[in-house]
Motif scaffolding. Sequence first.
Motif, short mmCIF file in Angstrom:
data_model
loop_
_atom_site.label_atom_id
_atom_site.label_comp_id
_atom_site.label_asym_id
_atom_site.label_seq_id
_atom_site.Cartn_x
_atom_site.Cartn_y
_atom_site.Cartn_z
N GLU A 277 18.04 26.73 76.67
CA GLU A 277 19.48 26.71 76.96
C GLU A 277 19.77 27.29 78.35
OE1 GLU A 277 23.75 27.78 74.85
OE2 GLU A 277 21.91 28.73 74.12
N ARG A 278 19.17 28.41 78.68
CA ARG A 278 19.44 29.02 79.98
C ARG A 278 18.95 28.11 81.12
NH1 ARG A 278 17.12 34.50 82.52
NH2 ARG A 278 15.25 33.74 81.50
N ARG A 281 21.46 25.19 81.48
CA ARG A 281 22.71 25.60 82.14
C ARG A 281 22.49 25.84 83.63
NH1 ARG A 281 26.45 25.91 78.48
NH2 ARG A 281 25.98 26.50 76.32
N HIS A 295 29.96 16.19 81.85
CA HIS A 295 30.37 16.39 80.46
C HIS A 295 29.24 15.98 79.51
CE1 HIS A 295 32.93 16.43 76.91
NE2 HIS A 295 32.55 15.19 76.64
N ALA A 298 26.38 18.62 79.85
CA ALA A 298 26.74 19.92 79.27
C ALA A 298 26.72 19.87 77.75
CB ALA A 298 28.11 20.35 79.78
N ASN A 299 27.21 18.79 77.18
CA ASN A 299 27.18 18.65 75.72
C ASN A 299 25.75 18.64 75.19
OD1 ASN A 299 29.92 18.63 75.42
ND2 ASN A 299 30.11 16.42 75.14
N VAL A 301 23.07 19.98 76.63
CA VAL A 301 22.47 21.31 76.77
C VAL A 301 22.94 22.23 75.65
CG1 VAL A 301 22.44 23.38 78.21
CG2 VAL A 301 22.05 21.14 79.24
N SER A 302 24.23 22.20 75.33
CA SER A 302 24.76 23.06 74.26
C SER A 302 24.22 22.67 72.90
CB SER A 302 26.29 22.99 74.25
OG SER A 302 26.83 23.48 75.46
N GLU A 303 24.03 21.37 72.69
CA GLU A 303 23.64 20.88 71.38
C GLU A 303 22.14 20.93 71.14
OE1 GLU A 303 23.70 16.62 68.94
OE2 GLU A 303 24.86 16.85 70.79
N CYS A 305 19.34 21.95 73.72
CA CYS A 305 18.44 22.90 74.38
C CYS A 305 18.18 24.16 73.57
CB CYS A 305 18.96 23.24 75.78
SG CYS A 305 18.68 21.91 76.98
N PRO A 306 19.14 24.67 72.77
CA PRO A 306 18.83 25.84 71.93
C PRO A 306 17.78 25.57 70.85
CG PRO A 306 21.20 25.65 72.24
CD PRO A 306 20.59 24.37 72.75
#
Length: 395
Positions: A277-278, A281, A295, A298-299, A301-303, A305-306
């Motif tokens: 995630e880091r 970003r 957009h 970013a979506n 990465v948030s969804e 990458c973690p």
Amino acid sequence: MAQDFDNDDGADLFGDEDFRDAFGEDLLMTLDLDTWSQGLDLASIMARFRQEISNAVDKESAVRSIIRQRVLPRILPNSGGGAEEAGVYRATSDELATVHQSLLFSGRVEAVNSVSTSHESLPLGITQIGIAAVSYGGTSGTFSQRLFRKEMSDQSVDPVQAAMDCIDLRMERSASPRKESLSKLARRGIRTYAERAVLVDKSEAEWRIGHGNPCAQELLTGSGYMSLLRASLSVLRRLIKQHKKFVFVPSALEERGILTIGHALQAGEYIIFETLERFGRRVIGNWKYGDRSQHFAANFVSECCPEVISGVFRASERTPPRSFYAHRDHAHLAARIAMADSILRPERGFPMLLDVAEASCRSAFGEDGFMGLVHDAYAQAGASLQFFNEHIKRH
């Protein structure tokens, strides 16, 4: 003697301090030809090499000992922004033997790797990308694509204007390294995307091994192309959200801090650090997107990458540590698969299946065969060697 340069404000030029810190001497001393050796004094050169390498190895050994005693015990779950799985782990020889028999040698693991070769001439640029998927049961598929970069339009009604436009375009490309770099970035992005697409859509093995970072920067940015961004994020979503049983290993560990920590590991050990995630970003923050493409990225990465963790393993103390990336649900088995495949070549300490896949690519799509076809096509066109530049750029 070196010329004296006056600096009115007394300040060092930008970068001089960095040079001094890195090489242990002032740049002006390095530029002074009186400090250079004349001729090839092998005895002196070898003595200097031995001294510098010995000192560097001794210092690195001391750092390794400190890291092993003081730093590794601090790598704990959720510490310093790390993942819940963060920590130092060991794979036993029995565990690795089980992976060999139950997964690798039974054909339940497949690796995908690729090669790319290019020809650039005045009238045409050709890039060939070859990809192979292999397991220890054999090669399950090879795939290739060829890109032709043309600067002369086939549809121009004014040949004089077409020629002038071509000159202007080539002048602009020569004067703008960014346009040339975008072209190279696109080719690299297509190759990286295609490797992952083959892993997801063409491989049928339970486990898949890929090269590099699964969420590579050229995919998270689309290399500047919306179509590539959409396709890349779609493939990565299916890999991460649906398949999950994967491990990626880069051939080079470019993060020197991670490499330093990895050298403190013993054979059979691995570390899990954090999720991607880091990293994701940071890529988004440093890339200039359009509104819509940012957009999408970013979506993703948030969804997604973690769900992917990063780590480092060491298959042998005779070889460097290697980074690895895996889904957090299967991180420990993924590390053992990468390590088990790597100890098959202890002198390299890198997954053997990835090397086999690359060798398969070179056999089918290597530079020798590619350039043979290119030379033959030019000869058939009556161009012979007039568009071949034999001068190799200095590095």
